[in-house]
Design an enzyme around this catalytic site. Structure first.
Site, PDB file in Angstrom:
ATOM      1  N   LYS A 158       0.837  -1.198   0.000  1.00  0.00           N
ATOM      2  CA  LYS A 158       0.000   0.000   0.000  1.00  0.00           C
ATOM      3  C   LYS A 158       0.874   1.251   0.000  1.00  0.00           C
ATOM      4  O   LYS A 158       1.620   1.484   0.945  1.00  0.00           O
ATOM      5  CB  LYS A 158      -0.928  -0.019   1.229  1.00  0.00           C
ATOM      6  N   THR A 164      -8.774   9.822   8.334  1.00  0.00           N
ATOM      7  CA  THR A 164      -8.483   8.552   7.654  1.00  0.00           C
ATOM      8  C   THR A 164      -8.228   7.415   8.636  1.00  0.00           C
ATOM      9  O   THR A 164      -7.638   6.408   8.260  1.00  0.00           O
ATOM     10  CB  THR A 164      -7.256   8.723   6.738  1.00  0.00           C
ATOM     11  N   GLY A 196      -8.460   4.111  10.396  1.00  0.00           N
ATOM     12  CA  GLY A 196      -9.077   2.831  10.070  1.00  0.00           C
ATOM     13  C   GLY A 196      -8.928   2.383   8.629  1.00  0.00           C
ATOM     14  O   GLY A 196      -9.502   1.364   8.242  1.00  0.00           O
ATOM     15  N   THR A 197      -8.122   3.090   7.833  1.00  0.00           N
ATOM     16  CA  THR A 197      -8.026   2.735   6.414  1.00  0.00           C
ATOM     17  C   THR A 197      -7.473   1.329   6.209  1.00  0.00           C
ATOM     18  O   THR A 197      -7.986   0.563   5.381  1.00  0.00           O
ATOM     19  CB  THR A 197      -7.141   3.740   5.655  1.00  0.00           C
ATOM     20  N   GLY A 198      -6.408   0.975   6.943  1.00  0.00           N
ATOM     21  CA  GLY A 198      -5.794  -0.334   6.747  1.00  0.00           C
ATOM     22  C   GLY A 198      -6.709  -1.474   7.136  1.00  0.00           C
ATOM     23  O   GLY A 198      -6.839  -2.467   6.401  1.00  0.00           O
ATOM     24  N   CYS A 199      -7.347  -1.344   8.298  1.00  0.00           N
ATOM     25  CA  CYS A 199      -8.298  -2.365   8.748  1.00  0.00           C
ATOM     26  C   CYS A 199      -9.431  -2.506   7.736  1.00  0.00           C
ATOM     27  O   CYS A 199      -9.848  -3.617   7.388  1.00  0.00           O
ATOM     28  CB  CYS A 199      -8.881  -1.983  10.105  1.00  0.00           C
TER      29      CYS A 199
END
Length: 269
Positions: free
Chosen positions: A181, A212, A214-217
């Site tokens: 990512k 932003t 929580g984007t990865g989860c």
């Protein structure tokens, strides 16, 4: 006479991760994402955090036995069609979860959570070796951000040109696919998905929104949801990227710090 219609359960997706008391990341973000994408979310909680828009004020991991019993309780009765892992906190929990994943044939999305959005550590240093040796080989796809790439491989990705090498180093540990990512690079939001043969570049415009959390989860949970719905890995990741891009665009302020992405952006204004 009324007719009784038998309802069919939606695809079942299990998240194995930590709880975010602020509701923007972790188990809470995963379950919201799964619901938004038409799947039934279930959870194995590995740790509890005291967390808000300003950061993580405390974290407590659960005993391995509690993780095992949650997993077996769900999988043995309800079953699962995809699994997503997130915060695993310590080497013993990484070992425990890796062993559990070996008992299911469902696709597994590993989000190798190392630090929070605010820079708070969420994985013990001695857990990195176990994550590489035990968890990554169980992954259908691993989804590190650039900081996590550096933790796992020692490579600092400075530009898009470095991403294929980062993926190569990750794939050497055994996952079927690696999603690098590139959200922390300047310019458009570009990610690279590869299995070592196919290269899929995923690009999206960068939205000027600081909220932003929580984007990865969310991306990992969305990928797992799409896999449960029957997508191939490239299809699942592309659909997840589209969903997360919309969630980032609709992210909203919450508290005094960084607010969350909007998991319900497709169904709410």
């Amino acid at each position: 006479m009324s007719t009784v219609v038998a309802m069919q359960a939606p695809p079942r997706v299990l998240t194995v991760a930590g709880s975010d008391s602020g509701g923007g990341a972790g188990i809470q973000a995963d379950l919201k994402t799964m619901l938004a994408l038409g799947t039934h979310g279930m959870s194995v909680i590995t740790a509890v955090t005291a967390q808000n828009s300003l950061g993580v004020q405390g974290a407590w991991e659960l005993p391995a036995e509690a993780v095992v019993r949650q997993f077996r309780s769900v999988v043995d009765d309800i079953g699962v069609q995809a699994v997503k892992t997130g915060m695993l906190a310590s080497a013993p929990l990484v070992e425990t979860v890796a062993a559990l994943l070996g008992t299911t044939t469902a696709p597994v999305v590993v989000d190798p959570v190392g630090v929070s959005k605010h820079g708070d550590p969420l994985l013990a240093a001695d857990a990195l070796d176990v994550l590489r040796s035990d968890l990554l080989p169980a992954a259908t796809v691993v989804t590190p951000n650039l900081a996590e790439v550096a933790q796992l491989t020692g490579l600092t990705v400075q530009s898009e040109a470095d991403m294929p090498r980062a993926a190569e180093l990750l794939l050497a540990h055994g996952p079927r696919w690696a999603l690098i990512k590139g959200g922390h690079l300047p310019g458009e939001a570009v990610d690279l998905l590869t299995d070592g043969d196919e290269l899929h570049w995923l690009r999206a415009p960068r939205h000027p929104n600081r909220h932003t959390h929580g984007t990865g989860c969310t991306l990992a949970a969305a990928t797992a949801s799409r896999l449960a719905l029957g997508d191939s890995v490239p299809e699942a990741v592309a659909a997840a990227k589209e969903y997360v891009t919309g969630a980032i665009a609709a992210g909203f302020p919450l508290g005094a710090g960084i607010g969350p992405v909007h998991h319900g952006h497709r169904v709410q204004g």
